[in-house]
Design an enzyme around this catalytic site. Sequence first.
Site, PDB file in Angstrom:
ATOM      1  N   ARG A 110       0.792  -1.236   0.000  1.00  0.00           N
ATOM      2  CA  ARG A 110       0.000   0.000   0.000  1.00  0.00           C
ATOM      3  C   ARG A 110       0.822   1.282   0.000  1.00  0.00           C
ATOM      4  NH1 ARG A 110      -2.453  -3.921   2.633  1.00  0.00           N
ATOM      5  NH2 ARG A 110      -4.644  -4.299   2.146  1.00  0.00           N
ATOM      6  N   HIS A 135      -0.985  -2.534  -4.438  1.00  0.00           N
ATOM      7  CA  HIS A 135      -0.415  -3.341  -5.517  1.00  0.00           C
ATOM      8  C   HIS A 135      -0.479  -2.652  -6.886  1.00  0.00           C
ATOM      9  CE1 HIS A 135       0.179  -6.349  -2.578  1.00  0.00           C
ATOM     10  NE2 HIS A 135      -0.948  -7.013  -2.683  1.00  0.00           N
ATOM     11  N   HIS A 209       3.161 -12.578  -6.056  1.00  0.00           N
ATOM     12  CA  HIS A 209       2.062 -12.792  -5.115  1.00  0.00           C
ATOM     13  C   HIS A 209       1.535 -14.230  -5.164  1.00  0.00           C
ATOM     14  CE1 HIS A 209      -1.288 -11.589  -2.578  1.00  0.00           C
ATOM     15  NE2 HIS A 209      -0.853 -10.342  -2.571  1.00  0.00           N
ATOM     16  N   ASP A 281      -0.910  -9.837   8.299  1.00  0.00           N
ATOM     17  CA  ASP A 281      -0.825  -9.115   7.025  1.00  0.00           C
ATOM     18  C   ASP A 281       0.168  -7.977   7.236  1.00  0.00           C
ATOM     19  OD1 ASP A 281      -1.188  -8.074   4.550  1.00  0.00           O
ATOM     20  OD2 ASP A 281      -3.350  -7.737   4.721  1.00  0.00           O
ATOM     21  N   GLU A 347       5.818 -12.217   0.373  1.00  0.00           N
ATOM     22  CA  GLU A 347       6.163 -11.286  -0.699  1.00  0.00           C
ATOM     23  C   GLU A 347       7.418 -10.497  -0.319  1.00  0.00           C
ATOM     24  OE1 GLU A 347       2.246  -9.140  -1.351  1.00  0.00           O
ATOM     25  OE2 GLU A 347       1.732 -10.711   0.067  1.00  0.00           O
TER      26      GLU A 347
HETATM   27  C1  BGC Z   1      -1.829  -7.593   1.169  1.00  0.00           C
HETATM   28  C2  BGC Z   1      -3.213  -7.843   1.699  1.00  0.00           C
HETATM   29  C3  BGC Z   1      -4.151  -7.920   0.525  1.00  0.00           C
HETATM   30  C4  BGC Z   1      -3.705  -9.022  -0.380  1.00  0.00           C
HETATM   31  C5  BGC Z   1      -4.555  -9.050  -1.609  1.00  0.00           C
HETATM   32  C6  BGC Z   1      -1.454  -8.747   0.293  1.00  0.00           C
HETATM   33  O1  BGC Z   1      -0.195  -8.547  -0.240  1.00  0.00           O
HETATM   34  O2  BGC Z   1      -0.892  -7.447   2.194  1.00  0.00           O
HETATM   35  O3  BGC Z   1      -3.599  -6.818   2.570  1.00  0.00           O
HETATM   36  O4  BGC Z   1      -5.465  -8.128   0.936  1.00  0.00           O
HETATM   37  O5  BGC Z   1      -2.384  -8.815  -0.765  1.00  0.00           O
HETATM   38  O6  BGC Z   1      -4.927 -10.305  -1.939  1.00  0.00           O
END
Ligand code: BGC
Length: 381
Positions: A110, A135, A209, A281, A347
């Site tokens: 973010r 993203h 991802h 997260d 990630e």
């Molecule tokens: C983020 C999560 C997000 C997800 C999306 C992750 O990399 O940290 O907050 O919901 O990606 O699928």
Amino acid sequence: MDMSRRTVMAGAAAAGITAASIGNAHATGGRKPVKSLFGTLADGTKIYSWSLENGGTKLKVLSYGGIVQSLEIPDRRGRYTNVSLGFDNIEDYVAKSPYFGALIGRYGNRIGQGRFTLDGKSYQLSVNDGANSLHGGAQGFDKRVWDIEPFTKGSDVGLYLYYTSVDGEMGYPGTLRVKVTYTLTRSGDWRIDYEATTDKATVVNLTSHVYWNLAGEGSGTIENHELKIAASRYTPVDSGLIPTGELAPVAGTPFDFRRTKAIGEDIREAHQQLLYGKGIDHNWVLDKGITARPEWIATLKDPASGRTLTMATTEPGLQFYSGNFLDGTLVGPSGRTYRQGDALCLETQHFPDSPNQPSFPSTLLRPGQTYRSTTVHSFGA
Ligand code: BGC
């Protein structure tokens, strides 16, 4: 043995994993990547799937999003399964994928309010996660069609993936030329090398991802997977999952994975950070920092199948996401639904919201510079 594999091995030894168990259990030798039609986008663009195999690892990559559609590795008895969540059709990837297996850009994770200032100029990015940009915005690199070129080099096989992001795309300055190399080595490692250049000052933070479930996609929860992360600190977040700027110690918190621990062990603690994330997260601040060569950072193990994933990277951060937003509405290639905690993402990255956090390692890229980042995934059983 190349340098990256040596460093993975060194770290793996620290994690109590033997050389014989890493990657090369079923060395089969590489063969030329094979291309087949996967589907067609609404505008008529054909999407291809590339199949690669080397050293006992089988990988399928889509030209849409550079998506890892399937990654198969053997268990301790030699039985192969796909350990990454995904779909068996392009329509689901386009309509509802939560970034399954995708390349992420221009900015992994973010950016607060989707806003930042660079050289005195402010930029407003595409906002797609409440008030924030996630993203890369609404149409990130995960939703772009990449040009793919296969290669075989010595005992390695792989793909070059190219995408050019135009000046202003999703609000980011500069034309960004991106090259990602996926390599399968003869020991079955999956290595990702990211490169990018720009013609105007910009920010970049690329990642991958993949949603891992080492017992197999669609097989249920990852709460019994065991994880070790070489990080003594993490970046706490606010309720919108934007880092507060603090680098907090993991000691005495559910975020302490310095010793191998089952993911489910502390995940239900009523810790404010776990409430914000609906589980884990968060970004771990890797003890090794930024390195010129990939160094070991994490080991994941599924005790039931014996499968292990060992990761090394040049990056300073690791986002560990415990699949909190999977809600039973998506169906994988196995025909089974994905529920909360049925996979985890690891990630490698610079820290979230770095453009607004002067004390975090910089994500700035200027003309004349080349962005470089490498992550190596080694598998064992
Ligand atoms: C983020 C999560 C997000 C997800 C999306 C992750 O990399 O940290 O907050 O919901 O990606 O699928």
